[in-house]
Design a protein around this motif. Structure first.
Motif, PDB file in Angstrom:
ATOM      1  N   THR A 157     -21.356 -33.947  55.821  1.00  0.00           N
ATOM      2  CA  THR A 157     -21.608 -35.382  55.631  1.00  0.00           C
ATOM      3  C   THR A 157     -22.462 -35.618  54.388  1.00  0.00           C
ATOM      4  OG1 THR A 157     -23.605 -35.453  57.037  1.00  0.00           O
ATOM      5  CG2 THR A 157     -21.483 -35.873  58.111  1.00  0.00           C
ATOM      6  N   PHE A 158     -23.430 -34.727  54.144  1.00  0.00           N
ATOM      7  CA  PHE A 158     -24.275 -34.886  52.959  1.00  0.00           C
ATOM      8  C   PHE A 158     -23.487 -34.616  51.684  1.00  0.00           C
ATOM      9  CE2 PHE A 158     -28.025 -34.101  55.850  1.00  0.00           C
ATOM     10  CZ  PHE A 158     -28.565 -35.360  55.671  1.00  0.00           C
ATOM     11  N   ALA A 159     -22.678 -33.566  51.688  1.00  0.00           N
ATOM     12  CA  ALA A 159     -21.874 -33.259  50.504  1.00  0.00           C
ATOM     13  C   ALA A 159     -20.857 -34.366  50.245  1.00  0.00           C
ATOM     14  CB  ALA A 159     -21.161 -31.916  50.691  1.00  0.00           C
ATOM     15  N   LEU A 160     -20.222 -34.858  51.318  1.00  0.00           N
ATOM     16  CA  LEU A 160     -19.249 -35.944  51.177  1.00  0.00           C
ATOM     17  C   LEU A 160     -19.930 -37.225  50.719  1.00  0.00           C
ATOM     18  CD1 LEU A 160     -16.546 -37.374  51.554  1.00  0.00           C
ATOM     19  CD2 LEU A 160     -17.051 -37.534  54.013  1.00  0.00           C
ATOM     20  N   GLY A 161     -21.077 -37.546  51.309  1.00  0.00           N
ATOM     21  CA  GLY A 161     -21.782 -38.757  50.922  1.00  0.00           C
ATOM     22  C   GLY A 161     -22.207 -38.737  49.466  1.00  0.00           C
ATOM     23  N   THR A 162     -22.625 -37.562  48.987  1.00  0.00           N
ATOM     24  CA  THR A 162     -22.989 -37.418  47.576  1.00  0.00           C
ATOM     25  C   THR A 162     -21.782 -37.674  46.686  1.00  0.00           C
ATOM     26  OG1 THR A 162     -24.697 -35.795  48.110  1.00  0.00           O
ATOM     27  CG2 THR A 162     -23.924 -35.856  45.831  1.00  0.00           C
ATOM     28  N   ALA A 163     -20.655 -37.049  47.034  1.00  0.00           N
ATOM     29  CA  ALA A 163     -19.440 -37.200  46.231  1.00  0.00           C
ATOM     30  C   ALA A 163     -18.952 -38.647  46.232  1.00  0.00           C
ATOM     31  CB  ALA A 163     -18.348 -36.269  46.761  1.00  0.00           C
ATOM     32  N   ALA A 164     -18.916 -39.273  47.410  1.00  0.00           N
ATOM     33  CA  ALA A 164     -18.422 -40.647  47.502  1.00  0.00           C
ATOM     34  C   ALA A 164     -19.348 -41.623  46.776  1.00  0.00           C
ATOM     35  CB  ALA A 164     -18.278 -41.049  48.967  1.00  0.00           C
ATOM     36  N   GLY A 165     -20.651 -41.417  46.912  1.00  0.00           N
ATOM     37  CA  GLY A 165     -21.596 -42.298  46.236  1.00  0.00           C
ATOM     38  C   GLY A 165     -21.502 -42.189  44.723  1.00  0.00           C
ATOM     39  N   ASP A 166     -21.445 -40.942  44.224  1.00  0.00           N
ATOM     40  CA  ASP A 166     -21.317 -40.743  42.774  1.00  0.00           C
ATOM     41  C   ASP A 166     -19.979 -41.272  42.255  1.00  0.00           C
ATOM     42  OD1 ASP A 166     -23.780 -39.578  42.781  1.00  0.00           O
ATOM     43  OD2 ASP A 166     -23.074 -37.514  42.590  1.00  0.00           O
ATOM     44  N   LEU A 167     -18.939 -41.131  43.065  1.00  0.00           N
ATOM     45  CA  LEU A 167     -17.621 -41.614  42.663  1.00  0.00           C
ATOM     46  C   LEU A 167     -17.656 -43.120  42.409  1.00  0.00           C
ATOM     47  CD1 LEU A 167     -14.519 -41.086  42.345  1.00  0.00           C
ATOM     48  CD2 LEU A 167     -14.329 -41.606  44.798  1.00  0.00           C
ATOM     49  N   ILE A 168     -18.279 -43.849  43.321  1.00  0.00           N
ATOM     50  CA  ILE A 168     -18.317 -45.309  43.190  1.00  0.00           C
ATOM     51  C   ILE A 168     -19.320 -45.759  42.136  1.00  0.00           C
ATOM     52  CG2 ILE A 168     -18.883 -47.444  44.416  1.00  0.00           C
ATOM     53  CD1 ILE A 168     -17.689 -46.183  46.914  1.00  0.00           C
ATOM     54  N   ALA A 169     -20.507 -45.128  42.131  1.00  0.00           N
ATOM     55  CA  ALA A 169     -21.554 -45.570  41.207  1.00  0.00           C
ATOM     56  C   ALA A 169     -21.256 -45.181  39.762  1.00  0.00           C
ATOM     57  CB  ALA A 169     -22.896 -44.979  41.632  1.00  0.00           C
ATOM     58  N   GLU A 170     -20.711 -43.964  39.562  1.00  0.00           N
ATOM     59  CA  GLU A 170     -20.517 -43.454  38.207  1.00  0.00           C
ATOM     60  C   GLU A 170     -19.068 -43.563  37.738  1.00  0.00           C
ATOM     61  OE1 GLU A 170     -22.091 -39.496  38.083  1.00  0.00           O
ATOM     62  OE2 GLU A 170     -23.995 -40.082  39.017  1.00  0.00           O
ATOM     63  N   HIS A 171     -18.156 -43.019  38.521  1.00  0.00           N
ATOM     64  CA  HIS A 171     -16.753 -43.005  38.099  1.00  0.00           C
ATOM     65  C   HIS A 171     -16.181 -44.417  38.020  1.00  0.00           C
ATOM     66  CE1 HIS A 171     -12.777 -41.254  37.506  1.00  0.00           C
ATOM     67  NE2 HIS A 171     -12.322 -42.104  38.413  1.00  0.00           N
ATOM     68  N   PHE A 172     -16.480 -45.234  39.031  1.00  0.00           N
ATOM     69  CA  PHE A 172     -15.988 -46.611  39.047  1.00  0.00           C
ATOM     70  C   PHE A 172     -16.959 -47.582  38.392  1.00  0.00           C
ATOM     71  CE2 PHE A 172     -13.523 -45.235  43.008  1.00  0.00           C
ATOM     72  CZ  PHE A 172     -12.400 -44.929  42.262  1.00  0.00           C
ATOM     73  N   GLY A 173     -18.133 -47.088  37.993  1.00  0.00           N
ATOM     74  CA  GLY A 173     -19.063 -47.869  37.189  1.00  0.00           C
ATOM     75  C   GLY A 173     -19.763 -49.016  37.876  1.00  0.00           C
ATOM     76  N   LEU A 174     -19.946 -48.962  39.193  1.00  0.00           N
ATOM     77  CA  LEU A 174     -20.627 -50.058  39.873  1.00  0.00           C
ATOM     78  C   LEU A 174     -22.135 -50.041  39.639  1.00  0.00           C
ATOM     79  CD1 LEU A 174     -17.882 -50.420  41.345  1.00  0.00           C
ATOM     80  CD2 LEU A 174     -19.204 -50.951  43.403  1.00  0.00           C
ATOM     81  N   GLY A 175     -22.681 -48.887  39.341  1.00  0.00           N
ATOM     82  CA  GLY A 175     -24.124 -48.793  39.171  1.00  0.00           C
ATOM     83  C   GLY A 175     -24.828 -48.554  40.488  1.00  0.00           C
ATOM     84  N   PHE A 176     -26.114 -48.207  40.400  1.00  0.00           N
ATOM     85  CA  PHE A 176     -26.869 -47.815  41.586  1.00  0.00           C
ATOM     86  C   PHE A 176     -27.074 -48.968  42.564  1.00  0.00           C
ATOM     87  CE2 PHE A 176     -28.860 -44.956  38.219  1.00  0.00           C
ATOM     88  CZ  PHE A 176     -27.983 -43.904  38.492  1.00  0.00           C
ATOM     89  N   LEU A 177     -27.516 -50.112  42.065  1.00  0.00           N
ATOM     90  CA  LEU A 177     -27.832 -51.223  42.951  1.00  0.00           C
ATOM     91  C   LEU A 177     -26.593 -51.746  43.669  1.00  0.00           C
ATOM     92  CD1 LEU A 177     -29.867 -53.231  44.075  1.00  0.00           C
ATOM     93  CD2 LEU A 177     -29.491 -54.668  42.047  1.00  0.00           C
ATOM     94  N   ALA A 178     -25.526 -51.983  42.922  1.00  0.00           N
ATOM     95  CA  ALA A 178     -24.304 -52.510  43.533  1.00  0.00           C
ATOM     96  C   ALA A 178     -23.718 -51.525  44.542  1.00  0.00           C
ATOM     97  CB  ALA A 178     -23.274 -52.825  42.447  1.00  0.00           C
ATOM     98  N   THR A 179     -23.792 -50.229  44.224  1.00  0.00           N
ATOM     99  CA  THR A 179     -23.281 -49.215  45.148  1.00  0.00           C
ATOM    100  C   THR A 179     -24.102 -49.203  46.430  1.00  0.00           C
ATOM    101  OG1 THR A 179     -22.491 -47.843  43.319  1.00  0.00           O
ATOM    102  CG2 THR A 179     -22.808 -46.762  45.452  1.00  0.00           C
ATOM    103  N   GLY A 180     -25.424 -49.279  46.285  1.00  0.00           N
ATOM    104  CA  GLY A 180     -26.275 -49.317  47.474  1.00  0.00           C
ATOM    105  C   GLY A 180     -25.985 -50.529  48.343  1.00  0.00           C
ATOM    106  N   ILE A 181     -25.815 -51.677  47.714  1.00  0.00           N
ATOM    107  CA  ILE A 181     -25.514 -52.898  48.471  1.00  0.00           C
ATOM    108  C   ILE A 181     -24.157 -52.774  49.167  1.00  0.00           C
ATOM    109  CG2 ILE A 181     -24.984 -55.354  48.253  1.00  0.00           C
ATOM    110  CD1 ILE A 181     -27.060 -55.471  45.991  1.00  0.00           C
ATOM    111  N   LEU A 182     -23.183 -52.193  48.477  1.00  0.00           N
ATOM    112  CA  LEU A 182     -21.854 -52.020  49.062  1.00  0.00           C
ATOM    113  C   LEU A 182     -21.915 -51.179  50.332  1.00  0.00           C
ATOM    114  CD1 LEU A 182     -18.743 -52.175  48.985  1.00  0.00           C
ATOM    115  CD2 LEU A 182     -18.783 -50.170  47.472  1.00  0.00           C
ATOM    116  N   PHE A 183     -22.589 -50.027  50.253  1.00  0.00           N
ATOM    117  CA  PHE A 183     -22.668 -49.158  51.422  1.00  0.00           C
ATOM    118  C   PHE A 183     -23.514 -49.780  52.527  1.00  0.00           C
ATOM    119  CE2 PHE A 183     -21.262 -45.844  48.406  1.00  0.00           C
ATOM    120  CZ  PHE A 183     -20.229 -45.311  49.162  1.00  0.00           C
ATOM    121  N   ALA A 184     -24.541 -50.534  52.157  1.00  0.00           N
ATOM    122  CA  ALA A 184     -25.339 -51.233  53.161  1.00  0.00           C
ATOM    123  C   ALA A 184     -24.486 -52.244  53.923  1.00  0.00           C
ATOM    124  CB  ALA A 184     -26.527 -51.924  52.501  1.00  0.00           C
TER     125      ALA A 184
END
Length: 265
Positions: A157-184
């Motif tokens: 779950t930790f490895a997957l969560g890291t990959a999914a979070g980085d994918l959305i924040a970095e690869h898709f360019g949402l940024g840290f704040l928007a990614t955090g809000i999305l997952f929240a």
């Protein structure tokens, strides 16, 4: 009849069936520490690998060895011991982050690939766990086999969560704040589904457990990363120590309460 059958299939004896659970109950304190731990896992991994100059490979080897030692300590317990359990969670959070970062940064594996690979690994773990134990319940982790499945699932779950979070924040360019809000928002939807719509508690738990990893990592990066990378520039040391302090204080309170409960019993 059902309880006797479950006892025989799970542990072979009635004593094992009534053995204490080795992992904590899901409470607000559980989610607070979990969120702090995953946030610290992100910032601490960055601090060790980058700021101290150990590099990803050396840091991964060191932290994996330390994790193995602490997990051995955890498996030696016959009940839930807060400081041992949560130390293992913090370390497995760091190691899970480092595994994904190694695959992406050192071996050039795409974030989409790591997300799929760890998703399949987690599904495989749940499948093997259920096939062996006929349950995925976190309320009945009272044998070494079940605990092994439990910790393996948590690692993925930790490895997957890291990959999914980085994918959305970095690869898709949402940024840290928007990614955090999305997952929240997704976690909030799952919680509402559980409390209001009858969503199965087991799957609600594991889905939220996975998603708290990118949620915490996103806000950890937001706090620690410099402004040019979209962060607030607090640094990995300050951020890690702040979250470590919250974890330590909460675990201390839980330990004191648990000790009082055992004395009263």
């Amino acid at each position: 009849m059902t309880a006797v059958a479950l006892s025989l299939s799970d542990a072979g004896t009635e004593e094992a069936f009534h053995a204490p659970n080795r992992v904590p109950e899901v409470t607000p304190a559980f989610w607070l520490i979990k969120l702090m731990a995953v946030t610290m896992g992100e910032t601490a991994a960055d601090y060790l690998a980058v700021n101290l100059g150990f590099g990803l490979t050396t840091t991964t080897l060191i932290m994996s060895t330390l994790l193995a030692v602490v997990l051995g300590w955890q498996f030696a317990q016959r009940r839930y011991v807060p400081h041992v359990y949560w130390l293992a969670v913090v370390l497995i959070s760091i190691v899970g982050t480092l595994i994904t970062d190694n695959l992406v940064d050192n071996f050039g594996v795409a974030l989409t690939t790591t997300t799929w690979v760890f998703s399949l690994a987690l599904i495989g773990t749940f499948t093997a766990w259920y096939a062996s134990e006929r349950t995925l319940s976190i309320h009945e982790v009272f044998t070494a086999k079940r605990e092994a499945f439990y910790w393996l699932a948590i690692l993925f779950t930790f490895a997957l969560g890291t990959a999914a979070g980085d994918l959305i924040a970095e690869h898709f360019g949402l940024g840290f704040l928007a990614t955090g809000i999305l997952f929240a928002m997704v976690i909030g939807s799952l919680s509402a589904g559980y409390w209001k719509l009858g969503l199965d508690g087991l799957w609600a738990f594991w889905l939220c457990y996975i998603l708290t990893r990118p949620l915490g990592a996103s806000f950890g990066d937001l706090l620690s990363q410099p402004a040019e990378f979209g962060g607030l520039g607090l640094g990995t040391i300050i951020t890690s120590l702040c979250f470590l302090g919250v974890i330590a204080a909460t675990v201390l309170v839980i330990s004191v309460r648990q000790g009082r409960g055992q004395i009263e019993a």
